[in-house]
Design a protein around this motif. Structure first.
Motif, short mmCIF file in Angstrom:
data_model
loop_
_atom_site.label_atom_id
_atom_site.label_comp_id
_atom_site.label_asym_id
_atom_site.label_seq_id
_atom_site.Cartn_x
_atom_site.Cartn_y
_atom_site.Cartn_z
N ASP A 84 0.82 -1.21 0.00
CA ASP A 84 0.00 0.00 0.00
C ASP A 84 0.86 1.25 0.00
O ASP A 84 0.55 2.24 -0.69
N ALA A 85 1.93 1.24 0.79
CA ALA A 85 2.82 2.41 0.85
C ALA A 85 3.48 2.64 -0.51
O ALA A 85 3.57 3.79 -0.99
N ALA A 86 3.94 1.58 -1.16
CA ALA A 86 4.56 1.71 -2.48
C ALA A 86 3.55 2.21 -3.50
O ALA A 86 3.86 3.07 -4.34
N ALA A 87 2.32 1.68 -3.45
CA ALA A 87 1.28 2.12 -4.39
C ALA A 87 0.92 3.58 -4.16
O ALA A 87 0.66 4.32 -5.12
N LEU A 88 0.88 4.00 -2.90
CA LEU A 88 0.57 5.40 -2.60
C LEU A 88 1.65 6.32 -3.15
O LEU A 88 1.36 7.38 -3.71
N TRP A 89 2.91 5.91 -3.02
CA TRP A 89 4.00 6.70 -3.58
C TRP A 89 3.87 6.80 -5.10
O TRP A 89 4.02 7.88 -5.69
N GLU A 90 3.61 5.67 -5.76
CA GLU A 90 3.51 5.70 -7.22
C GLU A 90 2.35 6.58 -7.67
O GLU A 90 2.48 7.38 -8.60
N ARG A 91 1.20 6.44 -6.99
CA ARG A 91 0.03 7.23 -7.35
C ARG A 91 0.29 8.72 -7.14
O ARG A 91 -0.10 9.56 -7.96
N THR A 92 0.97 9.06 -6.05
CA THR A 92 1.27 10.46 -5.76
C THR A 92 2.23 11.04 -6.79
O THR A 92 2.02 12.16 -7.31
N LEU A 93 3.30 10.31 -7.10
CA LEU A 93 4.30 10.82 -8.03
C LEU A 93 3.75 10.93 -9.45
O LEU A 93 4.14 11.83 -10.20
N LYS A 94 2.84 10.03 -9.83
CA LYS A 94 2.23 10.13 -11.15
C LYS A 94 1.45 11.44 -11.30
O LYS A 94 1.34 11.98 -12.40
N HIS A 147 17.50 9.14 -0.07
CA HIS A 147 16.06 8.94 0.06
C HIS A 147 15.45 8.36 -1.22
O HIS A 147 14.40 7.73 -1.17
N ARG A 148 16.13 8.52 -2.35
CA ARG A 148 15.69 7.77 -3.54
C ARG A 148 15.93 6.29 -3.33
O ARG A 148 15.10 5.45 -3.71
N GLU A 149 17.04 5.95 -2.69
CA GLU A 149 17.32 4.55 -2.40
C GLU A 149 16.30 3.98 -1.41
O GLU A 149 15.91 2.81 -1.50
N ALA A 150 15.84 4.81 -0.47
CA ALA A 150 14.81 4.36 0.48
C ALA A 150 13.52 3.99 -0.26
O ALA A 150 12.85 3.00 0.07
N LEU A 151 13.18 4.78 -1.27
CA LEU A 151 12.00 4.46 -2.08
C LEU A 151 12.21 3.17 -2.87
O LEU A 151 11.29 2.35 -3.00
N HIS A 152 13.41 2.96 -3.37
CA HIS A 152 13.69 1.72 -4.09
C HIS A 152 13.59 0.51 -3.15
O HIS A 152 13.10 -0.56 -3.55
N GLU A 153 14.07 0.65 -1.93
CA GLU A 153 14.00 -0.46 -0.97
C GLU A 153 12.54 -0.81 -0.66
O GLU A 153 12.17 -1.98 -0.55
N LEU A 154 11.71 0.22 -0.50
CA LEU A 154 10.29 -0.01 -0.27
C LEU A 154 9.67 -0.73 -1.48
O LEU A 154 8.90 -1.70 -1.32
N ARG A 155 10.00 -0.27 -2.67
CA ARG A 155 9.47 -0.88 -3.89
C ARG A 155 9.88 -2.35 -4.00
O ARG A 155 9.06 -3.22 -4.33
N LYS A 156 11.15 -2.65 -3.72
CA LYS A 156 11.63 -4.02 -3.84
C LYS A 156 10.95 -4.94 -2.81
O LYS A 156 10.63 -6.10 -3.12
N ALA A 157 10.73 -4.43 -1.61
CA ALA A 157 10.04 -5.24 -0.60
C ALA A 157 8.60 -5.51 -1.01
O ALA A 157 8.08 -6.62 -0.82
N ALA A 158 7.94 -4.50 -1.58
CA ALA A 158 6.56 -4.68 -2.04
C ALA A 158 6.50 -5.72 -3.15
O ALA A 158 5.61 -6.59 -3.16
N ASN A 159 7.44 -5.66 -4.09
CA ASN A 159 7.46 -6.64 -5.18
C ASN A 159 7.74 -8.05 -4.68
O ASN A 159 7.17 -9.03 -5.15
N LYS A 160 8.65 -8.15 -3.69
CA LYS A 160 8.97 -9.47 -3.14
C LYS A 160 7.75 -10.10 -2.48
O LYS A 160 7.47 -11.29 -2.65
N GLY A 161 7.02 -9.30 -1.71
CA GLY A 161 5.82 -9.82 -1.07
C GLY A 161 4.75 -10.21 -2.06
O GLY A 161 3.94 -11.11 -1.80
#
Length: 362
Positions: free
Chosen positions: A25-35, A64-78
């Motif tokens: 959800d956090a990763a999706a919220l970031w993507e939706r916001t940045l779009k 902090h860009r790397e922090a966003l990538h880490e969140l994205r990778k964890a979301a994809n792994k799950g």
């Protein structure tokens, strides 16, 4: 979101998979916001990976860009690894590490961030409070105040929300309401409800967004095995409102089970409610079988306005309340504000049974 994660771990329905749901959800919220943001160098393929890299040109540093990538990778792994595990502490750390990126973006003057924050619709509510001493709980019946030019404000005939909580948390709820909106906790209204009983102890008034209203109460709900039909999760307006809120926030793509989980985790709808799964399935069917598009809102309007602005195939109705999606992808919740007096919900016997958790079989 981290506060919601902490509260969810204390709930009876919390499962290991729910940890990954928060990260997704956090990763999706970031993507939706940045779009929705006007970036200096927007990527041609606006996925979170590309959007994150593009933030280099909008004031977000490498850390902090790397922090966003880490969140994205964890979301994809799950999402793709059925055997993946994630602790609550790690999930919290991943989400919190991305927050400074938002501050860096705001400092560069991204106007859409301000617009997103201002979209939520503030409404006026009255909250009738009942202390049930025989069961040890307090019931809060929330009514929407409706008004029109040249007319006196009136209350919607049925509560838009019902919350049952155990004794002892009233001050915490008051603090949440006061922090998120304008609150009056005395008997500010001269009109007493038609059904005043010995349990009735007073009326509050509050102005704020419906999202903040639900957040103030949902964490303290008492999800006991109440008689079927008396739980908030058996109350059509509460379930429909939670579904509308969850439609806006849920990670995409989402099946009805994902929407149901979001309704439970963030908006306090017990998954064992008799209506919860039914409404989640009906709402997702409005979106073509799964939620892939971005939706905005929701907004609470008069029922007729929702019906006139949404096609029949994009509406769901239950007990006079209607959820619709308009041409601008705004989720609308309609109330019949013309009704007067007390109205009663007539439920069929087959609806008055308490199912198992619909997600336990998945």
């Amino acid at each position: 979101m981290t506060e919601e994660l902490d509260r969810a771990t204390e709930g009876l329905e919390f499962e290991d998979e729910d940890v990954f749901r928060f990260v997704r959800d956090a990763a999706a919220l970031w993507e939706r916001t940045l779009k929705g943001c006007t970036l200096s160098r927007p990527p041609s393929e606006p996925h979170l990976y590309n959007l994150t890299n593009a933030l280099e040109f909008n004031g977000v540093d490498a850390l902090h860009r790397e922090a966003l990538h880490e969140l994205r990778k964890a979301a994809n792994k799950g999402k793709h690894d059925a055997d993946a595990t994630l602790t609550v502490a790690r999930a919290r750390s991943l989400i919190e590490a991305t927050i400074p990126a938002l501050a860096q973006l705001e400092s560069t003057g991204i106007v859409e961030l301000i617009a997103i924050a201002q979209f939520n619709q503030r409404r006026r509510y009255v909250i009738d409070v009942f202390d049930h001493y025989t069961t040890g709980d307090t019931e809060y019946a929330v009514y929407l105040i409706a008004s029109a030019p040249g007319a006196h404000p009136v209350l919607a005939p049925e509560p838009v929300e019902l919350f049952g909580v155990k004794f002892g948390v009233e001050e915490e709820i008051k603090k949440r309401l006061a922090d998120s909106g304008h609150a009056v906790f005395a008997n500010a209204s001269s009109e007493l409800p038609a059904f005043v009983s010995d349990d009735y102890i007073g009326r509050w008034e509050w102005e704020g967004t419906h999202r903040d209203l639900v957040a103030a109460f949902a964490a303290y709900q008492w999800n006991a095995e109440l008689i079927a039909g008396l739980s908030r999760a058996d109350n059509y307006p509460s379930v429909i409102s939670a579904a509308a809120l969850a439609m806006v926030d849920v990670a995409r793509p989402a099946q009805w089970q994902d929407l149901l989980w979001k309704m439970s985790a963030d908006f306090g709808i017990w998954r064992r409610g008799t209506l919860a799964a039914k409404v989640a399935q009906a709402v997702v069917s409005l979106c073509g079988g799964q939620i892939t598009d971005i939706y905005y809102g929701p907004r609470w309007l008069d029922r007729d306005n929702v019906i006139s602005s949404t096609p029949a195939e994009r509406r769901f109705e239950g007990n006079g309340f209607v959820l619709g999606i308009d041409e601008h992808q705004v989720v609308l919740v309609g109330l019949d504000l013309r009704m007067r007096g007390i109205s009663f919900s007539v439920r069929e016997e087959k609806e008055l049974w308490r199912p198992e958790d619909p997600l336990e079989a998945l």
